[in-house]
Design a protein around this motif. Sequence first.
Motif, PDB file in Angstrom:
ATOM      1  N   THR A  17       0.838  -1.210   0.000  1.00 38.85           N
ATOM      2  CA  THR A  17       0.000   0.000   0.000  1.00 38.85           C
ATOM      3  C   THR A  17       0.867   1.252   0.000  1.00 38.85           C
ATOM      4  O   THR A  17       0.623   2.197  -0.768  1.00 38.85           O
ATOM      5  CB  THR A  17      -0.919  -0.003   1.228  1.00 38.85           C
ATOM      6  N   CYS A  18       1.896   1.278   0.844  1.00 44.35           N
ATOM      7  CA  CYS A  18       2.769   2.455   0.920  1.00 44.35           C
ATOM      8  C   CYS A  18       3.551   2.646  -0.376  1.00 44.35           C
ATOM      9  O   CYS A  18       3.777   3.781  -0.808  1.00 44.35           O
ATOM     10  CB  CYS A  18       3.723   2.318   2.105  1.00 44.35           C
ATOM     11  N   PRO A 210     -10.203   4.564   5.943  1.00 43.12           N
ATOM     12  CA  PRO A 210     -11.067   3.521   5.383  1.00 43.12           C
ATOM     13  C   PRO A 210     -11.274   3.656   3.883  1.00 43.12           C
ATOM     14  O   PRO A 210     -11.785   2.734   3.238  1.00 43.12           O
ATOM     15  CB  PRO A 210     -12.385   3.707   6.147  1.00 43.12           C
ATOM     16  N   ARG A 211     -10.859   4.780   3.305  1.00 41.86           N
ATOM     17  CA  ARG A 211     -11.043   4.954   1.860  1.00 41.86           C
ATOM     18  C   ARG A 211     -10.157   3.998   1.068  1.00 41.86           C
ATOM     19  O   ARG A 211     -10.544   3.525  -0.007  1.00 41.86           O
ATOM     20  CB  ARG A 211     -10.708   6.403   1.459  1.00 41.86           C
ATOM     21  N   LEU A 212      -8.984   3.674   1.598  1.00 44.29           N
ATOM     22  CA  LEU A 212      -8.061   2.821   0.855  1.00 44.29           C
ATOM     23  C   LEU A 212      -8.608   1.408   0.644  1.00 44.29           C
ATOM     24  O   LEU A 212      -8.579   0.900  -0.490  1.00 44.29           O
ATOM     25  CB  LEU A 212      -6.695   2.783   1.542  1.00 44.29           C
ATOM     26  N   LEU A 223      -3.230   5.176  -8.055  1.00 42.53           N
ATOM     27  CA  LEU A 223      -2.669   6.328  -8.764  1.00 42.53           C
ATOM     28  C   LEU A 223      -3.743   7.362  -9.069  1.00 42.53           C
ATOM     29  O   LEU A 223      -3.429   8.545  -9.267  1.00 42.53           O
ATOM     30  CB  LEU A 223      -2.019   5.873 -10.077  1.00 42.53           C
ATOM     31  N   ASP A 224      -4.997   6.926  -9.097  1.00 43.86           N
ATOM     32  CA  ASP A 224      -6.098   7.817  -9.456  1.00 43.86           C
ATOM     33  C   ASP A 224      -6.801   8.428  -8.252  1.00 43.86           C
ATOM     34  O   ASP A 224      -7.823   9.105  -8.418  1.00 43.86           O
ATOM     35  CB  ASP A 224      -7.123   7.058 -10.310  1.00 43.86           C
ATOM     36  N   LEU A 225      -6.294   8.181  -7.034  1.00 44.96           N
ATOM     37  CA  LEU A 225      -6.906   8.796  -5.856  1.00 44.96           C
ATOM     38  C   LEU A 225      -6.798  10.317  -5.952  1.00 44.96           C
ATOM     39  O   LEU A 225      -5.696  10.866  -5.999  1.00 44.96           O
ATOM     40  CB  LEU A 225      -6.192   8.314  -4.593  1.00 44.96           C
ATOM     41  N   PRO A 226      -7.912  11.044  -5.974  1.00 48.19           N
ATOM     42  CA  PRO A 226      -7.859  12.499  -6.096  1.00 48.19           C
ATOM     43  C   PRO A 226      -7.284  13.135  -4.827  1.00 48.19           C
ATOM     44  O   PRO A 226      -7.521  12.641  -3.720  1.00 48.19           O
ATOM     45  CB  PRO A 226      -9.317  12.912  -6.292  1.00 48.19           C
ATOM     46  N   PRO A 231      -6.823  10.725   3.346  1.00 45.84           N
ATOM     47  CA  PRO A 231      -5.854  11.326   4.270  1.00 45.84           C
ATOM     48  C   PRO A 231      -4.491  10.630   4.240  1.00 45.84           C
ATOM     49  O   PRO A 231      -3.451  11.291   4.310  1.00 45.84           O
ATOM     50  CB  PRO A 231      -6.526  11.167   5.641  1.00 45.84           C
ATOM     51  N   ALA A 232      -4.479   9.304   4.120  1.00 42.83           N
ATOM     52  CA  ALA A 232      -3.204   8.581   4.086  1.00 42.83           C
ATOM     53  C   ALA A 232      -2.428   8.905   2.820  1.00 42.83           C
ATOM     54  O   ALA A 232      -1.211   9.146   2.859  1.00 42.83           O
ATOM     55  CB  ALA A 232      -3.451   7.081   4.194  1.00 42.83           C
ATOM     56  N   ALA A 233      -3.113   8.909   1.677  1.00 39.64           N
ATOM     57  CA  ALA A 233      -2.449   9.224   0.416  1.00 39.64           C
ATOM     58  C   ALA A 233      -1.901  10.643   0.433  1.00 39.64           C
ATOM     59  O   ALA A 233      -0.782  10.902  -0.043  1.00 39.64           O
ATOM     60  CB  ALA A 233      -3.413   9.037  -0.748  1.00 39.64           C
ATOM     61  N   ASP A 234      -2.669  11.579   0.999  1.00 41.73           N
ATOM     62  CA  ASP A 234      -2.201  12.966   1.060  1.00 41.73           C
ATOM     63  C   ASP A 234      -1.024  13.118   2.020  1.00 41.73           C
ATOM     64  O   ASP A 234      -0.128  13.928   1.790  1.00 41.73           O
ATOM     65  CB  ASP A 234      -3.351  13.883   1.484  1.00 41.73           C
TER      66      ASP A 234
END
Length: 249
Positions: A17-18, A210-212, A223-226, A231-234
Amino acid sequence: MTLRIAVAGKGGVGKTTCSALLLRALALSGIRPLLAVDADPNANLHQLLSLPLPEGLGTLREEQKASGGAVPLADRIAFGIERRLSEGDAVDLIAMGRGEGPGCYCYVNNLLREALDRIEAGYRAVVMDNEAGMEHLSRRSVRRIDHLVLVGDPSRRGIEAVAALRDLAAELALPVGKTWLLLNRPYGVAGRAAPEDLGIPLLAALPHDPRLPSWETERRSFLDLPPGESPAADAVAGALRASLLGSAA
């Protein structure tokens, strides 16, 4: 020069995931094209990138060692790697696959590293998602690691596992520029330890997100997460801009 990032940690801490979130952060920062290397025999990084699973390079080692022909072995290996690329818009993927069979593969492994070096030169950055431990890194699968990202949870056992990997990297004299700690699941973990005791700079502490899992269940590429939706991706994107991109400038 190609920026090389290796992600390592014990099993189950979220390395894949990371790795996918680091690739997303690099792409959002305009660093393209990117090469993802899935160095886990149980390959699943392709799922988070919505790419087909490529044939593993482990089969290439065995095929070329057994085969002959007029074409030099180094050229056959380079061609074989190119055929095993799973290509995407921003990210291409190769998978290491299973390990070697019986016998010595030192010569073939050396040629494989040289061929990977040539291919990597065509990418702005490479992210390697390693299996649990440092098996591929200990075999010198890469000649240089600009950033080694150790993923762990903030439990005492999680921090001790990160410390063991840090010590192993030093013992193996891995060619690492800088080592970072990436804390995953910082909430809801019992027996939380103090990561500052490790002496490793904290890259980021990922919030519960929980979005992941829902994004993965929907089989959508990370790659398409806006921006602003995860929060984790940001958090990974902000950490990458603040800490890792100096060597990519």
